[in-house]
Design a protein around this motif. Structure first.
Motif, PDB file in Angstrom:
ATOM      1  N   MET A   1      79.494 -11.776  90.850  1.00 43.08           N
ATOM      2  CA  MET A   1      78.493 -12.526  91.612  1.00 43.08           C
ATOM      3  C   MET A   1      77.664 -13.418  90.687  1.00 43.08           C
ATOM      4  SD  MET A   1      77.269 -13.342  94.546  1.00 43.08           S
ATOM      5  CE  MET A   1      77.836 -12.095  95.695  1.00 43.08           C
ATOM      6  N   VAL A   2      77.253 -12.897  89.544  1.00 40.55           N
ATOM      7  CA  VAL A   2      76.489 -13.706  88.594  1.00 40.55           C
ATOM      8  C   VAL A   2      77.324 -14.905  88.143  1.00 40.55           C
ATOM      9  CG1 VAL A   2      75.486 -13.732  86.266  1.00 40.55           C
ATOM     10  CG2 VAL A   2      74.976 -11.838  87.821  1.00 40.55           C
ATOM     11  N   THR A   3      78.600 -14.700  87.873  1.00 44.54           N
ATOM     12  CA  THR A   3      79.484 -15.799  87.472  1.00 44.54           C
ATOM     13  C   THR A   3      79.575 -16.853  88.572  1.00 44.54           C
ATOM     14  OG1 THR A   3      80.770 -14.351  86.031  1.00 44.54           O
ATOM     15  CG2 THR A   3      81.832 -16.386  86.758  1.00 44.54           C
ATOM     16  N   ARG A   4      79.788 -16.413  89.821  1.00 44.25           N
ATOM     17  CA  ARG A   4      79.885 -17.355  90.944  1.00 44.25           C
ATOM     18  C   ARG A   4      78.590 -18.128  91.144  1.00 44.25           C
ATOM     19  NH1 ARG A   4      81.446 -13.698  95.538  1.00 44.25           N
ATOM     20  NH2 ARG A   4      80.207 -15.191  96.710  1.00 44.25           N
ATOM     21  N   LEU A   5      77.456 -17.430  91.084  1.00 43.92           N
ATOM     22  CA  LEU A   5      76.175 -18.097  91.319  1.00 43.92           C
ATOM     23  C   LEU A   5      75.799 -19.021  90.164  1.00 43.92           C
ATOM     24  CD1 LEU A   5      74.149 -15.203  92.984  1.00 43.92           C
ATOM     25  CD2 LEU A   5      75.263 -17.158  94.101  1.00 43.92           C
ATOM     26  N   SER A   6      76.275 -18.718  88.954  1.00 38.84           N
ATOM     27  CA  SER A   6      75.978 -19.601  87.822  1.00 38.84           C
ATOM     28  C   SER A   6      76.615 -20.974  88.020  1.00 38.84           C
ATOM     29  CB  SER A   6      76.428 -18.971  86.505  1.00 38.84           C
ATOM     30  OG  SER A   6      77.833 -18.904  86.440  1.00 38.84           O
TER      31      SER A   6
END
Length: 150
Positions: free
Chosen positions: A106-111
């Protein structure tokens, strides 16, 4: 007469500059656009205390249907202060926290939508992995991945 009681929390309101970008960001997070429109008129000004106002809103709902974010863009009157980049120990609104399945993914996608980690992803005992991110327009978001029941 029976005592009045709280039934549920309906929504959390967040004022943004770009409704389209905020909708895109929260859609990537997993919320669904429930509706979009304008709020204006004498009744609305009486509720907010702002008088004449015109606000474009978008209601985003979580997958379980129980929690909502009301994203608002004020057309009139214009916004008068900006707390988006306040540190986590500032008084007032702090953050909204969401449960997610895979916090790293999720952090990767939102970044890719401009989100940045505030600190780091940490583990709390054998219960959660947690982090804070600065999302669209600097809005502080918490993410929690439950690990105790895996």
């Amino acid at each position: 007469m029976a005592k009045s009681k709280l039934l549920s929390m309906h929504n959390v309101g967040i004022v943004v500059e770009s409704l389209d970008e905020a909708i895109s960001f929260f859609t990537e997070l997993g919320l669904k656009l429930e509706g979009r429109g304008n709020v204006e008129g004498e009744w609305a000004g009486r509720v907010t205390g702002l008088g004449a106002q015109k606000v474009e809103i978008a209601m985003m709902v979580t997958p379980d249907g129980h929690s909502r974010l009301e994203l608002s863009r004020f057309l009139t009157p214009s916004t008068i202060s900006d707390h988006r980049n306040a540190p986590v120990n500032a008084l007032g609104y702090l953050r909204v926290m969401f449960n997610v399945e895979n916090i790293d993914e999720m952090v990767t996608r939102l970044s890719k939508h401009g989100a940045q980690l505030v600190g780091e992803v940490v583990q709390y005992e054998d219960v959660y992995r947690l982090c804070y991110i600065r999302g669209i327009e600097g809005i502080l978001i918490g993410l929690a991945e439950e690990i105790g029941n895996k």
